[in-house]
Design an enzyme around this catalytic site. Structure first.
Site, PDB file in Angstrom:
ATOM      1  N   LEU A   1      50.205 -16.801 -42.425  1.00 59.21           N
ATOM      2  CA  LEU A   1      49.637 -15.502 -42.084  1.00 59.21           C
ATOM      3  C   LEU A   1      49.630 -15.257 -40.576  1.00 59.21           C
ATOM      4  O   LEU A   1      49.958 -14.159 -40.119  1.00 59.21           O
ATOM      5  CB  LEU A   1      48.209 -15.399 -42.625  1.00 59.21           C
ATOM      6  CG  LEU A   1      48.068 -15.106 -44.112  1.00 59.21           C
ATOM      7  CD1 LEU A   1      46.634 -15.382 -44.564  1.00 59.21           C
ATOM      8  CD2 LEU A   1      48.463 -13.673 -44.432  1.00 59.21           C
TER       9      LEU A   1
ATOM     10  N   ASP B   1      48.465 -22.162 -31.622  1.00 64.98           N
ATOM     11  CA  ASP B   1      48.511 -23.093 -32.755  1.00 64.98           C
ATOM     12  C   ASP B   1      48.422 -24.504 -32.206  1.00 64.98           C
ATOM     13  O   ASP B   1      49.168 -24.873 -31.294  1.00 64.98           O
ATOM     14  CB  ASP B   1      49.793 -22.927 -33.573  1.00 64.98           C
ATOM     15  CG  ASP B   1      49.623 -23.432 -34.997  1.00 64.98           C
ATOM     16  OD1 ASP B   1      49.573 -22.614 -35.921  1.00 64.98           O
ATOM     17  OD2 ASP B   1      49.509 -24.668 -35.178  1.00 64.98           O
TER      18      ASP B   1
ATOM     19  N   ASP C   1      42.857 -26.398 -28.539  1.00 66.16           N
ATOM     20  CA  ASP C   1      41.962 -26.468 -29.696  1.00 66.16           C
ATOM     21  C   ASP C   1      40.881 -25.408 -29.540  1.00 66.16           C
ATOM     22  O   ASP C   1      39.953 -25.559 -28.753  1.00 66.16           O
ATOM     23  CB  ASP C   1      41.338 -27.863 -29.772  1.00 66.16           C
ATOM     24  CG  ASP C   1      40.437 -28.052 -30.979  1.00 66.16           C
ATOM     25  OD1 ASP C   1      40.200 -27.070 -31.716  1.00 66.16           O
ATOM     26  OD2 ASP C   1      39.970 -29.187 -31.187  1.00 66.16           O
ATOM     27  N   ILE C   2      40.983 -24.328 -30.322  1.00 69.14           N
ATOM     28  CA  ILE C   2      40.074 -23.199 -30.163  1.00 69.14           C
ATOM     29  C   ILE C   2      38.692 -23.468 -30.762  1.00 69.14           C
ATOM     30  O   ILE C   2      37.798 -22.624 -30.653  1.00 69.14           O
ATOM     31  CB  ILE C   2      40.677 -21.900 -30.740  1.00 69.14           C
ATOM     32  CG1 ILE C   2      41.273 -22.099 -32.137  1.00 69.14           C
ATOM     33  CG2 ILE C   2      41.764 -21.399 -29.801  1.00 69.14           C
ATOM     34  CD1 ILE C   2      40.309 -22.068 -33.259  1.00 69.14           C
TER      35      ILE C   2
ATOM     36  N   ASN D   1      42.405 -16.587 -37.057  1.00 70.80           N
ATOM     37  CA  ASN D   1      43.121 -16.911 -38.287  1.00 70.80           C
ATOM     38  C   ASN D   1      43.210 -18.408 -38.577  1.00 70.80           C
ATOM     39  O   ASN D   1      43.468 -18.799 -39.715  1.00 70.80           O
ATOM     40  CB  ASN D   1      44.535 -16.321 -38.194  1.00 70.80           C
ATOM     41  CG  ASN D   1      45.446 -16.761 -39.311  1.00 70.80           C
ATOM     42  OD1 ASN D   1      45.351 -16.282 -40.435  1.00 70.80           O
ATOM     43  ND2 ASN D   1      46.335 -17.702 -39.017  1.00 70.80           N
TER      44      ASN D   1
ATOM     45  N   TYR E   1      34.972 -24.913 -47.679  1.00 69.01           N
ATOM     46  CA  TYR E   1      35.786 -23.749 -47.298  1.00 69.01           C
ATOM     47  C   TYR E   1      35.076 -22.443 -47.655  1.00 69.01           C
ATOM     48  O   TYR E   1      35.033 -21.499 -46.853  1.00 69.01           O
ATOM     49  CB  TYR E   1      37.126 -23.859 -48.009  1.00 69.01           C
ATOM     50  CG  TYR E   1      38.093 -22.722 -47.778  1.00 69.01           C
ATOM     51  CD1 TYR E   1      38.770 -22.605 -46.573  1.00 69.01           C
ATOM     52  CD2 TYR E   1      38.348 -21.805 -48.786  1.00 69.01           C
ATOM     53  CE1 TYR E   1      39.681 -21.575 -46.366  1.00 69.01           C
ATOM     54  CE2 TYR E   1      39.257 -20.772 -48.592  1.00 69.01           C
ATOM     55  CZ  TYR E   1      39.923 -20.665 -47.380  1.00 69.01           C
ATOM     56  OH  TYR E   1      40.822 -19.639 -47.188  1.00 69.01           O
TER      57      TYR E   1
ATOM     58  N   LYS F   1      33.900 -19.597 -44.988  1.00 71.30           N
ATOM     59  CA  LYS F   1      34.442 -18.243 -45.063  1.00 71.30           C
ATOM     60  C   LYS F   1      33.341 -17.207 -45.295  1.00 71.30           C
ATOM     61  O   LYS F   1      33.440 -16.072 -44.818  1.00 71.30           O
ATOM     62  CB  LYS F   1      35.501 -18.166 -46.165  1.00 71.30           C
ATOM     63  CG  LYS F   1      36.797 -18.907 -45.831  1.00 71.30           C
ATOM     64  CD  LYS F   1      37.430 -18.381 -44.553  1.00 71.30           C
ATOM     65  CE  LYS F   1      38.846 -18.881 -44.353  1.00 71.30           C
ATOM     66  NZ  LYS F   1      39.434 -18.406 -43.075  1.00 71.30           N
TER      67      LYS F   1
ATOM     68  N   THR G   1      50.568 -19.374 -48.393  1.00 70.89           N
ATOM     69  CA  THR G   1      50.563 -20.135 -47.153  1.00 70.89           C
ATOM     70  C   THR G   1      50.514 -21.615 -47.510  1.00 70.89           C
ATOM     71  O   THR G   1      50.454 -21.987 -48.684  1.00 70.89           O
ATOM     72  CB  THR G   1      49.332 -19.788 -46.288  1.00 70.89           C
ATOM     73  OG1 THR G   1      48.146 -20.287 -46.929  1.00 70.89           O
ATOM     74  CG2 THR G   1      49.194 -18.275 -46.095  1.00 70.89           C
TER      75      THR G   1
END
Length: 303
Positions: free
Chosen positions: A19, A38, A73-74, A100, A171, A175, A205
């Protein structure tokens, strides 16, 4: 081509594949200058040796667009700060942030250990919060300096965050947290010219092609590939553009050719005694309210 993002600078996390890559290419095609983030990790978050961010940058440049790679690394303060700095140093401004990045550590609840919980929370929820925080600080400073932006943030939730998903407790919780963060951030940042929305995409994905293999399978030759990640990107581009003025604090489910505005929790049937209930009375009232309420949608994995 409408070029609705001409002159804008967009940052996309987790944009080396799937995505994120589709979003980066679509934003660039509509005129945005793009920072492709990334970290280059596997599906479970383990380090890899290749550099998917640079490959997407090369794709964008080959098509005549402008892009730079960011491999930080965000989910760390330094990495998130450097992401925003990269956009400002490379292109002189920041207009759109698409959060994302993510990976999976799927386990049934009784087998889900603390490390798997923490790792997924870290990359999904903290990995949304930190880039958003640093971008928001920049935009607030711009607004206070008399340069109110037309800034946009698109966060990435999931049907698992809306309904839950069997075997994905970590997860699903992360989310769902992203939706809560979106609503609060939209309310806080509106005064500074920042609009913040979320999508709950369904697409093929690395995270879905095996978990939901039958649903995600590509069609035969010539058929509409409803699960192609590129189907999600047009809405992301629009939400990330100035054309979406007035749209904030909303959640959209996106799949194939379908876009749905999700309406979330709202009060249903209510009973008010005007005094304290006894346990038996509370139970009787609750059963009556449940009988009058809508049947909830099934949890993912139980259909």
């Amino acid at each position: 081509m409408t070029r609705i993002c001409s002159g804008r600078v967009a940052v996309i996390t987790g944009a080396g594949r799937g995505l994120g890559r589709a979003h980066a290419l679509a934003l660039a095609a509509e005129g945005a200058k793009v920072v492709v983030n990334d970290l280059g990790v596997g599906l479970d978050g383990a380090a890899e040796t290749d550099g998917p961010a640079q490959r997407v940058v090369d794709e964008i440049r080959a098509l005549g667009g402008e892009a730079v790679a960011h491999g930080g690394d965000i989910a760390t303060t330094d990495g998130a700060a450097s992401l925003i700095t990269t956009a400002l140093e490379a292109f002189g401004r920041l207009d759109t942030l698409v959060n994302n990045a993510g990976f999976l550590r799927d386990r049934m609840l009784v087998n889900l250990d603390e490390d798997d919980w923490d790792a997924v929370m870290r990359v999904h929820l903290k990995g949304h919060f930190l880039p958003l925080r640093h971008a928001a600080a920049h935009w607030r400073a711009e607004a206070k300096g008399g340069r109110t932006p037309q800034a946009r943030v698109v966060n990435t939730s999931s049907g698992a965050g809306l309904l839950g998903s069997v075997g994905q407790g970590n997860y699903s919780a992360a989310k769902a947290g992203i939706i809560g963060l979106t609503l609060v951030a939209a309310a806080e940042m509106d005064r500074y010219g920042v609009q913040i929305n979320a999508i709950a995409p369904a697409a093929r994905t690395r995270m879905t092609e095996h978990t939901f293999a039958e649903t995600m399978a590509a069609p035969g030759e010539g058929g509409f590939d409803a699960m192609a990640p590129e189907n999600v990107s047009p809405l992301v581009v629009w939400l990330g553009s100035a054309a979406s003025t007035g749209v904030t604090g909303r959640v959209f489910e996106v799949e194939g050719g379908r876009i749905t505005v999700m309406e979330g929790w709202r009060p249903g049937p209510t009973a008010d005694k005007g005094a304290r209930w006894s346990p038996a009375e509370a139970g009787e009232a609750a059963l009556g309210l449940l009988a009058a309420s809508e049947t909830p949608q099934p949890v993912y994995g139980t259909r």
